[in-house]
Design an enzyme around this catalytic site. Structure first.
Site, PDB file in Angstrom:
ATOM      1  N   GLN A 180      -4.406  -5.117   7.010  1.00 24.22           N
ATOM      2  CA  GLN A 180      -5.426  -6.026   6.457  1.00 24.22           C
ATOM      3  C   GLN A 180      -5.415  -7.391   7.135  1.00 24.22           C
ATOM      4  O   GLN A 180      -6.153  -8.287   6.726  1.00 24.22           O
ATOM      5  CB  GLN A 180      -5.191  -6.225   4.953  1.00 24.22           C
ATOM      6  CG  GLN A 180      -5.407  -4.985   4.122  1.00 24.22           C
ATOM      7  CD  GLN A 180      -6.844  -4.498   4.150  1.00 24.22           C
ATOM      8  OE1 GLN A 180      -7.772  -5.258   4.455  1.00 24.22           O
ATOM      9  NE2 GLN A 180      -7.043  -3.229   3.859  1.00 24.22           N
ATOM     10  N   LYS A 198      -9.952  -0.773  10.804  1.00 26.97           N
ATOM     11  CA  LYS A 198     -10.077  -1.973   9.963  1.00 26.97           C
ATOM     12  C   LYS A 198     -10.357  -3.216  10.804  1.00 26.97           C
ATOM     13  O   LYS A 198     -10.445  -4.326  10.291  1.00 26.97           O
ATOM     14  CB  LYS A 198      -8.807  -2.165   9.142  1.00 26.97           C
ATOM     15  CG  LYS A 198      -8.584  -0.995   8.169  1.00 26.97           C
ATOM     16  CD  LYS A 198      -7.730  -1.376   7.032  1.00 26.97           C
ATOM     17  CE  LYS A 198      -7.155  -0.146   6.348  1.00 26.97           C
ATOM     18  NZ  LYS A 198      -7.856   0.188   5.107  1.00 26.97           N
ATOM     19  N   ASP A 226       3.209  -4.580   8.087  1.00 23.51           N
ATOM     20  CA  ASP A 226       1.990  -3.778   7.984  1.00 23.51           C
ATOM     21  C   ASP A 226       0.813  -4.736   8.132  1.00 23.51           C
ATOM     22  O   ASP A 226       0.495  -5.492   7.213  1.00 23.51           O
ATOM     23  CB  ASP A 226       1.987  -3.068   6.623  1.00 23.51           C
ATOM     24  CG  ASP A 226       0.663  -2.399   6.298  1.00 23.51           C
ATOM     25  OD1 ASP A 226      -0.300  -2.550   7.073  1.00 23.51           O
ATOM     26  OD2 ASP A 226       0.592  -1.729   5.246  1.00 23.51           O
ATOM     27  N   HIS A 242       0.867  -1.183   0.000  1.00 21.17           N
ATOM     28  CA  HIS A 242       0.000   0.000   0.000  1.00 21.17           C
ATOM     29  C   HIS A 242       0.904   1.234   0.000  1.00 21.17           C
ATOM     30  O   HIS A 242       2.031   1.179   0.498  1.00 21.17           O
ATOM     31  CB  HIS A 242      -0.826  -0.053   1.292  1.00 21.17           C
ATOM     32  CG  HIS A 242      -1.883   0.987   1.440  1.00 21.17           C
ATOM     33  ND1 HIS A 242      -1.607   2.276   1.838  1.00 21.17           N
ATOM     34  CD2 HIS A 242      -3.223   0.934   1.276  1.00 21.17           C
ATOM     35  CE1 HIS A 242      -2.734   2.959   1.921  1.00 21.17           C
ATOM     36  NE2 HIS A 242      -3.734   2.169   1.584  1.00 21.17           N
ATOM     37  N   CYS A 246      -4.882   2.509  -3.552  1.00 18.09           N
ATOM     38  CA  CYS A 246      -3.634   3.028  -2.950  1.00 18.09           C
ATOM     39  C   CYS A 246      -2.475   2.060  -3.163  1.00 18.09           C
ATOM     40  O   CYS A 246      -1.661   1.843  -2.257  1.00 18.09           O
ATOM     41  CB  CYS A 246      -3.807   3.318  -1.461  1.00 18.09           C
ATOM     42  SG  CYS A 246      -4.950   4.645  -1.144  1.00 18.09           S
TER      43      CYS A 246
HETATM   44  N1  PMP Z   1      -1.635  -0.719   4.643  1.00 23.01           N
HETATM   45  C1  PMP Z   1      -2.602  -1.448   4.104  1.00 23.01           C
HETATM   46  C2  PMP Z   1      -2.301  -2.842   3.617  1.00 23.01           C
HETATM   47  C3  PMP Z   1      -3.889  -0.927   3.995  1.00 23.01           C
HETATM   48  O1  PMP Z   1      -4.875  -1.664   3.440  1.00 23.01           O
HETATM   49  C4  PMP Z   1      -4.144   0.384   4.485  1.00 23.01           C
HETATM   50  C5  PMP Z   1      -5.526   1.001   4.372  1.00 23.01           C
HETATM   51  N2  PMP Z   1      -6.156   0.829   3.141  1.00 23.01           N
HETATM   52  C6  PMP Z   1      -3.098   1.093   5.037  1.00 23.01           C
HETATM   53  C7  PMP Z   1      -1.847   0.516   5.111  1.00 23.01           C
HETATM   54  C8  PMP Z   1      -3.278   2.479   5.571  1.00 23.01           C
HETATM   55  O2  PMP Z   1      -4.116   2.475   6.674  1.00 23.01           O
HETATM   56  P1  PMP Z   1      -4.652   3.838   7.306  1.00 23.01           P
HETATM   57  O3  PMP Z   1      -5.199   4.642   6.154  1.00 23.01           O
HETATM   58  O4  PMP Z   1      -5.702   3.418   8.258  1.00 23.01           O
HETATM   59  O5  PMP Z   1      -3.495   4.523   7.954  1.00 23.01           O
END
Ligand code: PMP
Length: 411
Positions: free
Chosen positions: A206, A229, A203, A126, A368
């Site tokens: 997910q 999440k 990270d 991401h 993203c």
């Molecule tokens: N890493 C991953 C794999 C994600 O799916 C997301 C959110 N789509 C993020 C990071 C970023 O998370 P946040 O916007 O809650 O900081």
């Protein structure tokens, strides 16, 4: 294994938003990878916080401040046990995954990175796990190395082994891909990175709603996730770090709470975790996050995941059987509840809007993950992502809804 209908019914009734309508249609929420819905107990915890124990924490000696401090620190203990951290001090509250990675990229970068060093990420990250490292590389003269994926969406581990070397300072890798659903083999990657002398950040944005995470068993140096999440409120998240790392790293932001002693000549810093928590923390959010973790743990993450896996299999098979010109992105053997796809030349936004008009909430776009989209040769795609409150019936409604869109877009 899918949840029994009566259990699913009771579970869904904990999430009032699931009974909402989109126009005259029932809402079908398949956008759980973007954010999950909140059970009543989490929403009530937020009100309870403001109604019953709202006061700034740590500094006060009065009753309310003691209550708020205790709630916030109990939330830290809950998060520590959720991740099986060795100590609650290894849990830092952040605004979410994005802030946690920025914190680490700054702090780790300041202390441990020199020109010529390398940061290793993967092709499926991401933007939150790409851009902060790129910024660090630019600031410090480092090189960003990228582990490629295989065509099925799994990580190329031979390439990972070849890329990790004595210049590697840190491997930053997602636990579960938000586009492909791939579950990465963290234990193996950690072993490779540690053998090369590199630290590992995972990270978990997910992952935490679908997998039981044990940071000690995984032996990760850092792990992060966002509350929203995992059925908790927005605006808060966790950075876990091994105590020996957190003790050694410099603070990210300066301000109240993170200091031990301040004078105009010199300031000394507080102990962990406070060293990394400048300013008034989101003690209402932390308490509500703890409630969400309690709710999920009481239900059982394995039980939730078994249901989601069954839905993923069912949806994949039904779509493959019934939708012509379907392309599914991400077919790794280890996969979590994400289904990204395209149908023929249909534009993902057009299809997303047509599904919306029938009550279905799906995400369309690059998710993203633009570098991953480039690897897949796509501008974007549609993504259905499941949570434990989704049902087989919703998928049964989804297939005809998808089919309905086909002639409309052909014409
Ligand atoms: N890493 C991953 C794999 C994600 O799916 C997301 C959110 N789509 C993020 C990071 C970023 O998370 P946040 O916007 O809650 O900081």
């Amino acid at each position: 294994m899918e949840l029994k209908p009566d259990i699913l019914h009771a579970l869904r009734s904990d999430f009032p938003i699931l009974a909402e309508k989109v126009g005259s249609k029932a809402l079908v929420y398949f956008d759980n990878a973007a954010t999950t819905q909140k059970p009543r107990c989490v929403v009530e915890k937020i009100s309870e916080g403001y109604y019953r124990f709202n006061a700034n924490i740590h500094r006060g000696v009065h009753h309310l401040s003691r209550l708020a401090t205790e709630a916030h620190e109990a939330a830290r203990r809950r998060a520590a046990s959720f991740l099986n951290a060795a100590r609650p001090e290894e849990i830092i509250f952040t605004r979410g995954t994005t802030e946690a990675i920025n914190l680490l990229a700054f702090s780790f970068g300041e202390a441990y990175c020199r020109p010529g060093d390398e940061i290793v990420i993967t092709e499926m990250e991401h933007h939150a796990n790409i851009v902060p490292w790129q910024m660090l590389c630019e600031r410090k003269g480092l090189t960003l190395r990228v582990i490629p994926i295989r065509d099925d969406g799994s990580l190329n581990l031979e390439a990972a082994a070849a890329l990790l070397n004595e210049r590697s300072r840190l491997l930053a890798v997602t636990h579960v891909s938000n586009v492909l659903g791939t579950i990465n083999p963290i234990v193996e990657l950690v072993r490779m990175a540690h053998d090369a002398g590199a630290a590992v950040l995972v990270d978990g944005a997910q992952a935490v709603a679908h997998l039981t995470v044990d940071v000690q068993a995984l032996d990760v140096d850092f792990y992060t996730f966002s509350s929203h999440k995992v059925y908790g409120p927005t605006g808060i998240g966790i950075l876990y770090g091994k105590a020996q790392w957190l003790d050694a790293l410099p603070p990210y932001q300066g301000g109240g709470e993170m200091i031990s002693k301040v004078s105009f000549e010199q300031t000394t810093y507080n102990e962990i975790p406070f060293k990394f928590e400048a300013g008034t923390p989101d003690y209402i959010g932390s308490t509500a996050l703890a409630e969400a973790l309690r709710y999920l743990q009481d239900f059982g993450i394995k039980r939730a995941a078994a249901h989601e896996d069954a839905l993923l299999r069912y949806a994949t098979e039904a779509m493959e059987a019934e939708i012509p010109n379907l392309r599914i992105f991400g077919k790794a053997p280890q996969k979590s509840a994400v289904l990204s796809f395209l149908i023929g030349k249909l534009h993902p936004y057009d299809l997303g809007m047509l599904l919306d008009s029938q009550g279905f909430a799906l995400r369309s776009g690059h998710h993203c993950a633009q570098p991953l989209m480039q690897r897949l040769g796509l501008e974007g795609c549609l993504r259905a992502s499941f949570a434990f409150y989704n049902s087989r019936e919703e998928i049964d409604q989804f297939i005809p809804a998808l089919k309905k869109a086909l002639p409309l877009l052909d014409g």
